[in-house]
Design an enzyme around this catalytic site. Sequence first.
Site, mmCIF file in Angstrom:
data_model
loop_
_atom_site.group_PDB
_atom_site.id
_atom_site.type_symbol
_atom_site.label_atom_id
_atom_site.label_comp_id
_atom_site.label_asym_id
_atom_site.label_seq_id
_atom_site.Cartn_x
_atom_site.Cartn_y
_atom_site.Cartn_z
ATOM 1 N N GLY B 305 0.826 -1.201 0.000
ATOM 2 C CA GLY B 305 0.000 0.000 0.000
ATOM 3 C C GLY B 305 0.865 1.258 0.000
ATOM 4 O O GLY B 305 1.935 1.290 -0.621
ATOM 5 N N SER B 306 0.425 2.253 0.753
ATOM 6 C CA SER B 306 1.010 3.597 0.614
ATOM 7 C C SER B 306 2.473 3.714 1.020
ATOM 8 O O SER B 306 3.116 4.706 0.685
ATOM 9 C CB SER B 306 0.178 4.590 1.421
ATOM 10 O OG SER B 306 -1.104 4.678 0.855
ATOM 11 N N THR B 307 3.010 2.766 1.775
ATOM 12 C CA THR B 307 4.434 2.884 2.101
ATOM 13 C C THR B 307 5.283 2.848 0.825
ATOM 14 O O THR B 307 6.392 3.373 0.795
ATOM 15 C CB THR B 307 4.893 1.751 3.067
ATOM 16 O OG1 THR B 307 4.368 0.521 2.615
ATOM 17 C CG2 THR B 307 4.442 2.006 4.474
#
Lengths: 120, 602
Positions: B305-307
Amino acid sequence: MIFTFAGLGRTALFRALVVAVLVVGATFVYLWQHMVMVDLGYRVEKARTELAELQHRHSELQLESASLSELARIERIARDELGMVAPEPLQLVRVVFAAPPAEPSADRPQSMVLARADIR
Amino acid sequence: MTAPRKGSLFRRAPRPRVSNPGPLGGRTALLGVCVAAAFAVVLVQLTRLQVVQAGGLSARAERQHHKTIRLSGERGTITDRNGRILAKNMDVPSITADPASVENPRATARKLARLLPVSDRSLEKRLKGNRHFAWIQRHADPAAAERVMALNLPGIHQVPESRRFYPKGKLLGHILGFAGSDNQGLSGIERAYDSQLKGGEVRLVMQRDALGRTVVPTGTNYRRPDHGADLTLTIDEVIQHHVERELDRLMEESQPTSASVIVMDPDTGEILAMAVRPEFDPNRAGRYQADDFRNRILTDPYEPGSTMKVFMAATALDAGVVTLDELIDCEGGYLPLRGGAMRDTHPYDEITFAEVLAKSSNIGSTKVAMRLGPDALYAGYRRFGFGQRTGIELGGESGGVLPSPDRWSVRSLPSIAIGQELSATPLQIITAASAVANGGRLMRPYLVKAVEKDGETITVQPIMVRRVMSEEAAAKLRDALVAVTEADGTAPKAALPGYRVAGKTGTAQKARSEGRGYAKGKYVASFLGMVPADNPRLVMLVVVDEPEGRYYGGTVAAPVFRAVAGPALHYLGIHPRTDRTVVVAGEPGMAVPAATAERANG
């Protein structure tokens, strides 16, 4: 056939005696050596057993020490038995140690961090 | 027979006076036969012993006079980076039996079953038969073994066996792994370094006297068996303790299916702490399923995801396709795309690229990724090590999945830009993040700092895999990521008073285990942090799989980061700016003067 010493000269008799003494002596030396070896063997084995026991005890103590210094255990004792709490970030005071000016030191100042409650 | 004549020179010899010559002669003959038979028996027996059975009997005599003992070198000790013992061997008693010498197997089994955790039925089975060896219980409790030997049961013996102990219990369980009954490494470090850890073996022939006592070794070629190599890990027990304590707290509060934390020194790639839940205690390895001692940090890839936006931004900044203060139009939170629209959780219009990262805008990230294009984005991710194993010493590492652009769909570029349609292990993510933290050098992660054998120490040196971005771009990116942990960012709960914390949250929906698409209500919450942001000494990744209740990375994972990083930084001597400081003349260890204490308290 019967043997007697009657026919032997003194020299021959002496030689025979020397040979007999040497044989008996050598036998005794051999037996003595064997006994010493056996005795040494027992002592070596005893020392080996003692060494093994000491090494075992050493390992036991090392493991016990490692187990007792488990940080979760220390923290549990500090918290539950001694009623200690972790200091909040703003409770920490950094104490910088500087060498006295009269005795200048090349060492850089060293520091330690104390919770306020630690300073007495 | 005629009588001699009178006057003859010869006189007949008088007959011997035998009262019963016939029977006496018979007895003598019989005696002679018996003696001869006895001699014959002795002769036959001698022939049998000395000729026919000579080989076997000589060997048997040899066995009785000589005892061959097998000396095994002790398995090496494993310590943390400061020499604290994490795994060590010690001799413990094992109970054995000589079933052929056991007089009453059933009664013996019953007596043993009262003292040992083995059923009497199982024991009886082992004690029956004409074998000369059977294990009754290996690695028995020493007190129980002593009680067993006190029974003086015929055919029951005790032998010392070396057993592996892990004095810290479940601490580092997944990393250390465990060794089996025969001291063979079966998982974790124990398995990866088995050939170095295990000791050598020497067979020694000893003489025994009539009482069975060992007398002296025969031959003069005695040599001690080699001791296995000792390993020093990069792990710091103190930081590991903080990590595991906070993981336990997280498991209690959020009840996820699993969780993991990894802490790395970005300059070297040394892993300072690594923990996985559910827990695993190597002292009781037999009670767990194989799944329980799997080190998910390197075996289980997930959609991050956003990492992943950190690495998309790093690639874009390094390529010069965007600057941090450049305005990006986030389309009010809705961007129609071929293959499905892209949405933001919170709608934004024009915000800087730094704000895109701080607020984790999917649309802003997609637009920047489109400037890069599939090939440059893919190449950037590959440079950071995604889609390939990091090369850590432990076995079972997964390289994750990063499909090449020729397999991408029309929707892949935006998805991959925001950390979907690809998978990575926590180890890959923290290794890549360490490159951002240390100024662009991708370091190979490692767990073993030194190997010591026979007084010789081999220190493992850090390995730089490659440069993945410029130092300047890395510094700018870290600076931008500090906003993530500020009040308006997605992870203010990761902020540490007195430190600048750079970070990135991740809240990824989990892919369905069956079929396509994502499972409803199942998330992986994560937080990636670097502290202090200007010159990071610690990089940490917290991954929480399917937390109950709150599921955002900023609310579930970020607090774990803060709870670990705060005390870890203090421990490492990296003090916050907010610390009150007093200067006293003297040396550490001296009593702090009362006046200083008052000033400090005031």
